[in-house]
Write a protein that holds these residues in place. Sequence first.
Motif, short mmCIF file in Angstrom:
data_model
loop_
_atom_site.label_atom_id
_atom_site.label_comp_id
_atom_site.label_asym_id
_atom_site.label_seq_id
_atom_site.Cartn_x
_atom_site.Cartn_y
_atom_site.Cartn_z
N UNK A 55 0.83 -1.21 0.00
CA UNK A 55 0.00 0.00 0.00
C UNK A 55 0.86 1.25 0.00
N UNK A 56 2.00 1.19 0.68
CA UNK A 56 2.89 2.36 0.80
C UNK A 56 3.87 2.48 -0.36
N UNK A 57 3.70 1.62 -1.37
CA UNK A 57 4.56 1.59 -2.54
C UNK A 57 6.02 1.30 -2.20
N UNK A 100 9.81 16.42 0.70
CA UNK A 100 10.06 15.03 0.27
C UNK A 100 10.72 15.04 -1.11
N UNK A 101 11.77 14.25 -1.33
CA UNK A 101 12.37 14.19 -2.67
C UNK A 101 11.32 13.81 -3.71
N UNK A 102 11.43 14.37 -4.89
CA UNK A 102 10.43 14.12 -5.94
C UNK A 102 10.30 12.64 -6.23
N UNK A 103 11.40 11.91 -6.23
CA UNK A 103 11.36 10.47 -6.55
C UNK A 103 10.68 9.65 -5.47
N UNK A 104 10.40 10.26 -4.31
CA UNK A 104 9.76 9.52 -3.21
C UNK A 104 8.45 10.18 -2.78
N UNK A 105 7.85 10.98 -3.66
CA UNK A 105 6.71 11.79 -3.25
C UNK A 105 5.49 10.98 -2.83
N UNK A 138 7.06 5.25 -12.89
CA UNK A 138 7.29 6.69 -12.87
C UNK A 138 8.78 7.00 -12.78
N UNK A 139 9.52 6.19 -12.02
CA UNK A 139 10.95 6.49 -11.85
C UNK A 139 11.78 6.02 -13.03
N UNK A 140 11.17 5.28 -13.97
CA UNK A 140 11.83 5.00 -15.25
C UNK A 140 11.50 6.10 -16.26
N UNK A 141 10.27 6.59 -16.19
CA UNK A 141 9.82 7.57 -17.17
C UNK A 141 10.43 8.95 -16.94
#
Length: 876
Positions: free
Chosen positions: A265-267, A558-563, A612-615
Amino acid sequence: MPTPIDPPHPGPPAGYRRPAAGRPLLAIVVAWGAFTAAGPALAADADEAAKLLRRGDYAGCARQAAEAIRDGERDEAWPALKIRAEMAQGKYDEALKSLKAATRRYPASLNLYLLGRDVRRFNGLAGGEPEAMKDIEEQVQSFPRRYATAEGQVALGRFLLLRGADPKKVLDQFYDSVIRQVPDFLDAYMASAELALDKQDHALAAETLRKAPKEAAEDPRYHYLMALAFADDDRAAAAKSLQEALKINPRYVDALLLTADALVDSEKYADAAKVLDSVSAINPSEPRAWVYRAVLAHLRSDEAAEASARKSALAPWPANPEVDALIGRKLAQKYRFAEAATYLRRALAFDAGYMPARVQLAETLLRLGEEAEGWKLAGEVFAADGYNVVAYNLMTLHDLLAKFRTLEEDGLVVRMDPREADLYGPRVLALLKRARSTLAAKYGATLPSRVIVEIFPRKKEFAVRTFGLPGADGFLGVCFGPVITANSPASQGESPSNWESVLWHEFCHSVTLSKTRNKMPRWLSEGISVYEEGQQDPAWKTVLNPRFREMILGDDLTPLSQLSSAFLAPKSAQHIQFAYFESALAVEFLVKSAGLDGLKGVLDDLGAGRTINDSLPARTRMSLSELDGAFARFARERAEATARGLTWEDVDVADDASSRDVEAWLKSHPTSFKGRQLLATRLIAEKRWPEAKAALTELKERYPEYVGPENPYMLLAAIDRQASDPAAEHAVLDELAARDGDASAAYIRLMELDEAAGNWDGVARNANRLLAVNPLVPAPHRSLARAVEHLGRRDDAIAAWKALALLDDTDPAQTHFRLAKLLGEAGRKDEARREVLKSLEEAPRFLDAHRLLLDLVDNDHAGTTPRPPSGSSHGH
């Protein structure tokens, strides 16, 4: 949260009847009434073996049990412990051998029968279940005294539930009866909580467990059940309960799987995979561990791994409905509703009566907008299980929705309370049409053939439609893609939020979810919707307030990659609001960095199955670490540029401090925003108008974005009003109105000023602004009616007077008269006559209404029309 909507659920509705199955047996076993104490306590050695089981030493427990059985111990607890320990390790074939030997020795054991259900299923013997149930039922019917112990009564309750007995009777006559007579018998509390959880009544489960004896704290199962009770409503409490369970037994598979569930749930997918590895080290065949692996594979678009994991999950029991039902539930929680429905249907193909899949599929279909099938299934679930809280709530809601008004146009379906539909339903449709044409074109999205929008005047019905259960405070709207639910202004008290911005926000979700096929992280979905609010109307934009500024410049960015983590594990309600703001800021940053086409490209990638973190690196030409750094700089530059030079320390003066006291404090804190704000309010209180205006003007110039409590705009307007300077007052309030979409007080005052000045365009503009916040009060309709009538917009005037007629009874005769006059001018003579007669009902001596009625009557009927009496022209 799980409490049913009004009226409180007392059990099945009047006239509800259970199937006959199970009744004779229930009557037989209940007839024995009270029972004999708790039954024989475990022998000392068996108690030690049970402790090994609770602590996760499954091999040690199985070994001790095997030795006791070889030594001729006759307590049936020994084979039960051995079977439990073997099943916990995935030694299903050994558990079957143990079961066969035990049932030969203890053919009347209900506990062994209940244990044996999974043993048989996980050994491909599910087809033998009816015969096993028949055998044990004959034992119960023939020798009911055998079960007249606390342990026996709880086992009987569980067995009778499998037989289709009435859950409330089982609860009252078995579990509660045991609790009353043997209050220290822990398993009765466990069974009662399990029953409540099965009916999705989490509050009742938690309440039951809280009453359990103190020794419950030593049992990991107790803490696990408590975590389940809290899972949907209080994540922190659920996590704490799981920690307690795992502290007692670090190898407790149920608790480990629920931990993995929360991580999914928390990705936190990598962390979830590690937990699943630890489960497989304990039980390599655990189906649910393979289910979660299938879910993880699905989320990364790895079809081969998904199929392989599902195959492994079904290996022990090929027709296990829990496998596909659990996959479906997790995908539904990720808003993958179409895929979820496919899996849930597979589960029901294995077992058409599997209730968790039926309930989840009903909710999923309703969220997909497949209403006919969804409501039909919800009704079937309720007919089969009138105690299921979600099913009960849904069917109660279904009856309410049947009374709603439906407005439909060009694929938009709006359902509202009838009175609210009359007041502002057309405005809702018009807004949604604008949102569709604007946003679908902007993002190149193809929307579903129908988008359903349901607006609820009470929070509890909104929550049931949205989540299945009441609660969900803090949500104004939710979008599932083809279905949008929203709270109306009526549900929000005296200070409702701008409903137009809420619906624009939610419709933007529909656009982006459609474009990505619901494959987008929450932060990006929310960020685009908040960003687009501000693009449509600057007054709807979420502003950088002092607290958000402090959070950006502090340690809360929060860092964008962990938003996504900002939404999934917020520290407080303030942090969740900040997550929305930061996500919109991140979208603004992405548009600036990669352009709108770059952002649309990210959405295309997500729809194609990329993460998202690949795109993001591909579309922005920056690595994730570079993106995080660039975004942090962008956010901090924005924060530093806002209210530049001001500081935010609290003001350390007495509550009754004068302006002189505040000025003295400001000498050592000259840049304090709160100090300057307090000084202005003190100066106003002391009627030092010039000094107050100077202080507020400077504060507004230094921080024009601030529209919160005691903002400079409203305070300056108050000074200008005192000085009888309507032009200055209007100018400053107009500034505020352009910045704040919820500034109701400013809109009302602007309407008054514009009407006094004969500025009917201004009156109409601010009346519409107020209607976007609260269309359920008379003031904006009255002002709009007068304004558009002056402006010659007859159709708009008719709509406004009609709304006012529903809301205001201060002068109904005049309202109906104005409406009749406009309808007559529009050639709608029948409607006009009805309205003028309503006017005369309110004021029989209203001369102008009589004249209008004469004008409306055809010439051949003119002579039959009563002549107006002499006297007052209005006279009511």
